[in-house]
Scaffold this motif. Structure first.
Motif, PDB file in Angstrom:
ATOM      1  N   UNK A   1      -6.193  26.964   9.334  1.00 46.67           N
ATOM      2  CA  UNK A   1      -6.489  25.563   9.038  1.00 46.67           C
ATOM      3  C   UNK A   1      -5.302  24.684   9.434  1.00 46.67           C
ATOM      4  N   UNK A   2      -5.574  23.589  10.141  1.00 52.19           N
ATOM      5  CA  UNK A   2      -4.482  22.690  10.538  1.00 52.19           C
ATOM      6  C   UNK A   2      -4.106  21.760   9.374  1.00 52.19           C
ATOM      7  N   UNK A   3      -2.925  21.186   9.524  1.00 52.20           N
ATOM      8  CA  UNK A   3      -2.464  20.237   8.499  1.00 52.20           C
ATOM      9  C   UNK A   3      -3.155  18.892   8.683  1.00 52.20           C
ATOM     10  N   UNK A   4      -3.468  18.253   7.570  1.00 53.24           N
ATOM     11  CA  UNK A   4      -3.916  16.851   7.614  1.00 53.24           C
ATOM     12  C   UNK A   4      -2.675  16.031   7.336  1.00 53.24           C
ATOM     13  N   UNK A   5      -2.409  15.039   8.172  1.00 56.35           N
ATOM     14  CA  UNK A   5      -1.185  14.248   8.011  1.00 56.35           C
ATOM     15  C   UNK A   5      -1.478  12.816   7.569  1.00 56.35           C
ATOM     16  N   UNK A   6      -0.760  12.402   6.547  1.00 58.41           N
ATOM     17  CA  UNK A   6      -0.880  11.041   6.019  1.00 58.41           C
ATOM     18  C   UNK A   6       0.350  10.219   6.399  1.00 58.41           C
ATOM     19  N   UNK A   7       0.147   9.003   6.872  1.00 53.87           N
ATOM     20  CA  UNK A   7       1.252   8.060   7.075  1.00 53.87           C
ATOM     21  C   UNK A   7       1.107   6.978   6.014  1.00 53.87           C
ATOM     22  N   UNK A   8       2.160   6.790   5.220  1.00 50.93           N
ATOM     23  CA  UNK A   8       2.096   5.803   4.136  1.00 50.93           C
ATOM     24  C   UNK A   8       3.110   4.692   4.368  1.00 50.93           C
ATOM     25  N   UNK A   9       2.688   3.468   4.101  1.00 51.90           N
ATOM     26  CA  UNK A   9       3.614   2.336   4.217  1.00 51.90           C
ATOM     27  C   UNK A   9       4.641   2.439   3.097  1.00 51.90           C
ATOM     28  N   UNK A  68      -3.373  11.572  10.729  1.00 52.15           N
ATOM     29  CA  UNK A  68      -4.842  11.548  10.666  1.00 52.15           C
ATOM     30  C   UNK A  68      -5.308  10.379   9.814  1.00 52.15           C
ATOM     31  N   UNK A  69      -4.528  10.134   8.741  1.00 49.63           N
ATOM     32  CA  UNK A  69      -4.904   9.122   7.754  1.00 49.63           C
ATOM     33  C   UNK A  69      -3.706   8.206   7.510  1.00 49.63           C
ATOM     34  N   UNK A  70      -3.980   6.924   7.356  1.00 50.39           N
ATOM     35  CA  UNK A  70      -2.901   5.981   7.044  1.00 50.39           C
ATOM     36  C   UNK A  70      -3.294   5.147   5.842  1.00 50.39           C
ATOM     37  N   UNK A  71      -2.295   4.754   5.056  1.00 47.91           N
ATOM     38  CA  UNK A  71      -2.567   3.820   3.956  1.00 47.91           C
ATOM     39  C   UNK A  71      -1.614   2.643   4.119  1.00 47.91           C
ATOM     40  N   UNK A  72      -2.220   1.461   4.293  1.00 48.52           N
ATOM     41  CA  UNK A  72      -1.421   0.283   4.640  1.00 48.52           C
ATOM     42  C   UNK A  72      -2.205  -0.972   4.253  1.00 48.52           C
ATOM     43  N   UNK A 179      -7.374 -17.799   4.568  1.00 44.25           N
ATOM     44  CA  UNK A 179      -7.753 -17.105   5.803  1.00 44.25           C
ATOM     45  C   UNK A 179      -8.594 -15.876   5.467  1.00 44.25           C
ATOM     46  N   UNK A 180      -8.074 -14.998   4.602  1.00 43.38           N
ATOM     47  CA  UNK A 180      -8.838 -13.808   4.199  1.00 43.38           C
ATOM     48  C   UNK A 180      -8.186 -13.118   3.001  1.00 43.38           C
ATOM     49  N   UNK A 181      -8.989 -12.351   2.243  1.00 40.52           N
ATOM     50  CA  UNK A 181      -8.420 -11.566   1.150  1.00 40.52           C
ATOM     51  C   UNK A 181      -7.751 -10.309   1.701  1.00 40.52           C
ATOM     52  N   UNK A 182      -6.717  -9.838   1.030  1.00 38.58           N
ATOM     53  CA  UNK A 182      -5.980  -8.655   1.483  1.00 38.58           C
ATOM     54  C   UNK A 182      -5.843  -7.641   0.357  1.00 38.58           C
ATOM     55  N   UNK A 183      -5.731  -6.370   0.734  1.00 39.00           N
ATOM     56  CA  UNK A 183      -5.427  -5.304  -0.230  1.00 39.00           C
ATOM     57  C   UNK A 183      -5.080  -4.057   0.575  1.00 39.00           C
ATOM     58  N   UNK A 184      -4.726  -2.992  -0.126  1.00 40.70           N
ATOM     59  CA  UNK A 184      -4.382  -1.739   0.556  1.00 40.70           C
ATOM     60  C   UNK A 184      -5.654  -1.073   1.079  1.00 40.70           C
ATOM     61  N   UNK A 185      -5.580  -0.566   2.293  1.00 42.44           N
ATOM     62  CA  UNK A 185      -6.741   0.077   2.911  1.00 42.44           C
ATOM     63  C   UNK A 185      -6.373   1.471   3.415  1.00 42.44           C
ATOM     64  N   UNK A 186      -7.415   2.296   3.546  1.00 39.34           N
ATOM     65  CA  UNK A 186      -7.213   3.619   4.129  1.00 39.34           C
ATOM     66  C   UNK A 186      -7.815   3.587   5.530  1.00 39.34           C
ATOM     67  N   UNK A 187      -7.018   3.996   6.506  1.00 41.87           N
ATOM     68  CA  UNK A 187      -7.494   4.031   7.891  1.00 41.87           C
ATOM     69  C   UNK A 187      -7.425   5.465   8.412  1.00 41.87           C
ATOM     70  N   UNK A 188      -8.309   5.765   9.354  1.00 36.84           N
ATOM     71  CA  UNK A 188      -8.389   7.134   9.854  1.00 36.84           C
ATOM     72  C   UNK A 188      -8.430   7.131  11.378  1.00 36.84           C
ATOM     73  N   UNK A 189      -7.772   8.119  11.972  1.00 43.18           N
ATOM     74  CA  UNK A 189      -7.801   8.293  13.417  1.00 43.18           C
ATOM     75  C   UNK A 189      -9.229   8.670  13.829  1.00 43.18           C
ATOM     76  N   UNK A 194     -13.848  12.945  13.406  1.00 41.91           N
ATOM     77  CA  UNK A 194     -14.872  13.862  13.941  1.00 41.91           C
ATOM     78  C   UNK A 194     -14.473  15.318  13.687  1.00 41.91           C
ATOM     79  N   UNK A 195     -13.200  15.635  13.978  1.00 38.66           N
ATOM     80  CA  UNK A 195     -12.740  17.028  13.894  1.00 38.66           C
ATOM     81  C   UNK A 195     -12.613  17.529  12.456  1.00 38.66           C
ATOM     82  N   UNK A 196     -12.175  16.643  11.582  1.00 35.25           N
ATOM     83  CA  UNK A 196     -11.891  17.050  10.193  1.00 35.25           C
ATOM     84  C   UNK A 196     -12.814  16.320   9.226  1.00 35.25           C
ATOM     85  N   UNK A 197     -14.030  16.113   9.687  1.00 38.98           N
ATOM     86  CA  UNK A 197     -14.951  15.263   8.923  1.00 38.98           C
ATOM     87  C   UNK A 197     -15.086  15.678   7.458  1.00 38.98           C
TER      88      UNK A 197
END
Length: 217
Positions: A1-9, A68-72, A179-189, A194-197
């Motif tokens: 199993x490969x590692x899932x990598x998170x990038x955090x602000x 793979x995943x970012x939180x920003x 302009x717009x509301x803001x908050x922390x979001x989770x983004x995915x590559x 697709x690969x790690x659905x």
């Protein structure tokens, strides 16, 4: 199993994100050591890696698959305009992106006049004025306290993040438009999704469920 990598602000966002992840069983003990000089933290058991980066770099790491995943924050996602999937609003770090200035500047916005707009977020400012308001403006990018710009006459208004509005009031400025509301979001590559659905979907579902419980309280 490969590692899932998170990038955090880095900073408050990362701390809150880790606290939330911990509640759904995603932990990383190494990260709790405040004296550590490590850049990458690993949970061998769950095959997860975590790293902290400057907020503006998180979307880049995710787009290119270094994470793979970012939180920003949503502000960073909009400003960077990277190619990635925004999968979840985490519901913390709430604030707003606003057009601010002295009350006397309101008329320029109402009459779509050619004005100067100072901002740390030139892309968000440009999109708002050019595409939503259809108002031609000159955008000046600043890196520091943008509140100074209208006070010293560099610009008529600013586009900036507003949490409480205290700094604005203290400097004789106010919110003129939102302009717009803001908050922390989770983004995915896109490829990772697709690969790690299965694994990624499980994390998203867990966080969604947790958020629902918190909001239900």
């Amino acid at each position: 199993m490969r590692y899932l990598t998170f990038a955090l602000a880095k900073g408050r966002l990362a701390q809150k994100a880790m606290a939330m992840l911990e509640e759904i069983g995603i932990t990383c003990e190494e990260m709790k050591d405040e004296k550590t000089r490590k850049l990458i933290f690993v949970n061998e058991e769950l095959k997860l890696k975590f790293f902290l980066s400057k907020a503006s770099d998180v979307p880049t790491y995710v787009e290119y698959g270094a994470a793979d995943i970012g939180i920003v924050g949503k502000d960073t996602i909009l400003e960077e305009g990277r190619n990635l999937f925004e999968v979840l609003d985490l519901g913390f770090g709430k604030c707003r992106m606003c057009v601010c200035g002295p009350e006397s500047a309101r008329k320029y916005l109402e009459h779509n006049e050619l004005i100067r707009v100072a901002s740390k977020y030139p892309n968000i400012a440009k999109d708002y004025f050019y595409n939503k308001k259809l108002q031609t403006v000159e955008i000046i990018k600043l890196n520091g306290s943008v509140e100074l710009a209208p006070i010293v006459g560099l610009s008529e208004v600013i586009v900036d993040i507003v949490e409480t509005g205290t700094t604005l009031k203290e400097n004789g400025l106010q919110i003129l438009e939102e302009v717009c509301p803001l908050s922390a979001r989770m983004v995915v590559n896109q490829v990772s999704l697709k690969m790690e659905q299965e694994r990624i979907q499980a994390i998203i579902s867990g966080l969604k469920e947790l958020k629902k419980q918190k909001e239900g309280k």
